[in-house]
Design a protein around this motif. Structure first.
Motif, short mmCIF file in Angstrom:
data_model
loop_
_atom_site.label_atom_id
_atom_site.label_comp_id
_atom_site.label_asym_id
_atom_site.label_seq_id
_atom_site.Cartn_x
_atom_site.Cartn_y
_atom_site.Cartn_z
N MET A 85 1.15 3.46 -2.24
CA MET A 85 0.05 2.91 -3.33
C MET A 85 0.98 1.73 -4.07
SD MET A 85 -0.53 2.75 -6.84
CE MET A 85 0.26 3.91 -7.65
N TYR A 86 2.04 1.96 -4.36
CA TYR A 86 3.06 0.77 -4.92
C TYR A 86 3.23 -0.29 -3.89
CZ TYR A 86 3.74 3.05 -9.42
OH TYR A 86 3.57 3.72 -10.87
N ALA A 87 3.37 0.18 -2.70
CA ALA A 87 3.61 -0.74 -1.54
C ALA A 87 2.09 -1.48 -1.52
CB ALA A 87 4.02 -0.06 -0.31
N ARG A 88 1.21 -1.07 -1.57
CA ARG A 88 -0.23 -1.72 -1.26
C ARG A 88 -0.22 -2.71 -2.36
NH1 ARG A 88 -2.29 3.52 0.20
NH2 ARG A 88 -2.84 3.70 -1.70
N CYS A 89 0.06 -2.49 -3.57
CA CYS A 89 -0.06 -3.16 -4.60
C CYS A 89 1.11 -4.21 -4.67
CB CYS A 89 -0.03 -2.28 -5.85
SG CYS A 89 -1.53 -1.59 -6.22
N LYS A 90 1.91 -4.22 -3.71
CA LYS A 90 3.20 -5.17 -3.68
C LYS A 90 4.06 -5.11 -4.82
CE LYS A 90 0.53 -8.41 -1.10
NZ LYS A 90 -0.14 -10.04 -1.04
N CYS A 91 4.25 -3.67 -5.01
CA CYS A 91 5.28 -3.47 -6.18
C CYS A 91 6.21 -2.82 -5.65
CB CYS A 91 4.50 -2.65 -7.47
SG CYS A 91 3.28 -3.66 -8.21
N MET A 92 7.13 -3.16 -4.88
CA MET A 92 8.21 -2.53 -4.19
C MET A 92 9.26 -2.06 -5.04
SD MET A 92 6.88 -2.29 -1.12
CE MET A 92 8.21 -1.11 -0.40
N ASN A 93 9.60 -2.54 -6.03
CA ASN A 93 10.51 -1.98 -6.96
C ASN A 93 10.09 -0.68 -7.36
OD1 ASN A 93 12.45 -4.12 -6.64
ND2 ASN A 93 11.61 -5.40 -8.53
N SER A 94 8.80 -0.68 -7.70
CA SER A 94 8.44 0.77 -8.30
C SER A 94 8.08 1.67 -7.08
CB SER A 94 6.81 0.61 -8.79
OG SER A 94 7.09 -0.19 -9.85
#
Length: 552
Positions: A248-257
């Motif tokens: 989910m975080y990867a799809r939202c481009k939040c790779m740090n999270s």
């Protein structure tokens, strides 16, 4: 005798028996004349099915004189799990002709078979039989909700759910997963909120269904809220939940999270590793995708074909042929070279890294090929200017009886563009539209405009665009503008640019391109006007957006 019988029952109760041991137990039961009791036949039938020996399971079933509903369920389920759906449905019909009545598990199995074989008429028929016979319970209702959802009939699935007065957790999870599968994330959240209000405690499957439905960046805050619930409720230690959070975080481009969630696990499983690596690859951070793949390998986790294909995409996009060749060695070591997905990814990787001959060599060693594989090879040949070989591959597709698709013709048109083969490209475009009845997409139109415009047929390219259905995608006008830039045709460029600016007014790159065309023709006043517009207008928007973003 009683001791031996007890020992036999104990052996049959073990779910994991090898095929040879199953045959020994079958022989012992036959010798003891116990096959008249359907209990023993059912147990052995299930063991044969677990060992993928359907022939022996069916032979035993056919020779058993007394058949219980459990024996019928075992053989029907065996065929359904082996994806022999027609046989499963045929057995069900035979069962209806006997005195044995199907139970809820029989119906659930047949419902799944109808769904997986896309037999909507059969599904509705079985649905009617359930309602008029047993009535809806949790098992059959969950199966119906899942089946209708898998066929994208979410309204039918919702009607089944509503008919159950007190749905249990399994049924609620099926409905949430159905909403997620059909893209109704808001309805899955509404159902989740209802569950919490009435005191139904969610489990890991509930949360997986909820999180999986959050596929857009704008839903990030909702995902973060569900993540907070997971932390409070202790679900943050579940590998399955964590893996979908990472995705989910990867799809939202939040790779740090995504990495933060990943690193919270002491021993992440393969699914979680895959979520992280695929996330980096899709985000465009190919070096990190390759780095974490190597780290996963060092820690002893074995990749599956899907993950390997994702890693090869990262190697291809980063043009890192060394990493790609190392993965190729891993593929051979694990015996995955027979996988169509992996071999196609290897072919694509070598082609994009500039080693199209190695890509062809991988293709030639494949024992099984599909249209995706051929498309990959044709695209690789096209990018390197080997148009004649690309055409031969197309002829091979037809000879093999495969059906070309949109991507096949896009790759062929790409080959024509790279080699300036205007007549070949126009004929391929005609074949696609008329002979194969494939509707053209923006990509095909762009190639035709480039094909005509690159060789100087700008008027023909312009008239072609005017003949297209409205509205015309800005990428098509951009292709014309690019060709006008090459041939320094400011008049036609200006016409195309004005239409382009109406569709995409904030695209500064097109204005810069038009400015360059004016400059090459000595129209310096027009150059100044465009540059002033870019400097004074278009550049203010990102600055304002940044300020608003920081104030939040």
């Amino acid at each position: 005798m009683f001791f031996k019988l007890d020992s036999l029952v104990l052996e049959l109760s073990k779910s994991h028996q090898s095929l040879s041991r199953t045959k020994q137990l079958h022989a012992l039961v036959t010798k003891s004349h116990l096959l008249r009791d359907p209990f023993y036949a059912t147990k052995i039938t299930r063991l044969y099915a677990l060992n993928n020996d359907l022939s022996s399971a069916r032979n035993l079933f056919d020779k058993t004189p007394q058949r219980s509903v459990f024996l019928w369920n075992s053989i029907i389920r065996a065929y359904a799990k082996a994806n022999q759906l027609n046989d499963a449905i045929s057995l069900f019909k035979n069962m209806l002709r006997t005195e044995i009545r199907p139970d809820n598990f029989t119906y659930a199995c047949i419902i799944r078979a109808c769904s997986e074989s896309f037999d909507l008429e059969g599904l509705r028929l079985v649905h009617g039989m359930v309602v008029s016979g047993l009535g809806l319970d949790s098992v059959t209702s969950s199966a119906l909700v899942t089946a209708y959802s898998n066929l994208s009939l979410i309204d039918d699935a919702s009607k089944v759910f509503i008919e159950v007065s007190d749905p249990d957790l399994i049924l609620c999870n099926s409905m949430i997963s159905g909403y997620e599968y059909c893209g109704f994330w808001d309805k899955s959240l509404q159902l989740w909120n209802w569950m919490r209000r009435v005191g139904k405690k969610p489990d890991g499957y509930t949360l997986v269904g909820l999180i999986s439905g959050l596929r857009e960046s704008r839903l990030l805050r909702i995902g973060q809220g569900i993540h907070g619930f997971c932390l409070k409720s202790g679900f943050d230690s579940s590998d399955h939940v964590v893996s979908v959070l990472v995705s989910m975080y990867a799809r939202c481009k939040c790779m740090n999270s995504a990495y933060s969630v990943f690193s919270s696990l002491f021993q992440p499983d393969l699914v979680t590793w895959s979520a992280l690596i695929t996330g980096y690859s899709q985000y465009g951070d190919y070096e990190k995708a390759l780095y974490y793949f190597r780290k996963m390998h060092i820690e002893g986790k074995k990749a599956d074909p899907v993950l390997i294909a994702s890693v090869l995409v990262a190697a291809a996009q980063s043009t890192n042929v060394w990493s790609g060749s190392v993965v190729h060695g891993y593929v051979i070591q694990r015996g995955f070279e027979l996988s169509v997905v992996v071999s196609s990814a290897l072919t694509d990787m070598y082609s994009k890294c500039g080693f199209v001959d190695l890509g062809i060599r991988v293709f030639e060693t494949m024992t099984e090929r599909n249209i995706v594989t051929y498309n990959t090879v044709i695209r690789g040949l096209a990018l390197h200017g080997f148009a004649s070989q690309a055409f031969k591959m197309f002829e091979e597709i037809i000879a093999e009886g495969l059906k070309p698709d949109e991507s096949t013709f896009a790759a062929l048109l790409c080959a024509c563009c790279h080699c300036g083969l205007v007549n070949n490209g126009l004929e391929i475009f005609r074949q696609m539209m008329e002979d194969f009845r494939i509707q053209a997409r923006t990509e095909h139109y762009v190639y035709i405009v480039k094909l005509l415009g690159t060789v100087g047929n700008l008027e023909e390219a312009y008239n072609f665009i005017l003949s297209l259905p409205k509205p015309v995608d800005s990428g098509i006008w951009g292709a014309l503008l690019s060709c006008c830039d090459v041939h320094q045709n400011s008049e036609l460029a200006e016409i195309g640019a004005q239409l382009l600016f109406k569709n995409d007014p904030n695209k500064g790159a097109y204005r810069v391109m038009l400015s360059n065309i004016y400059a090459s023709n000595g129209r310096w006043d027009d150059v100044k006007k465009l540059r002033d517009l870019v400097d004074g207008g278009l550049r203010k928007v990102p600055g304002l957006s940044w300020i608003v973003g920081t104030s939040d």
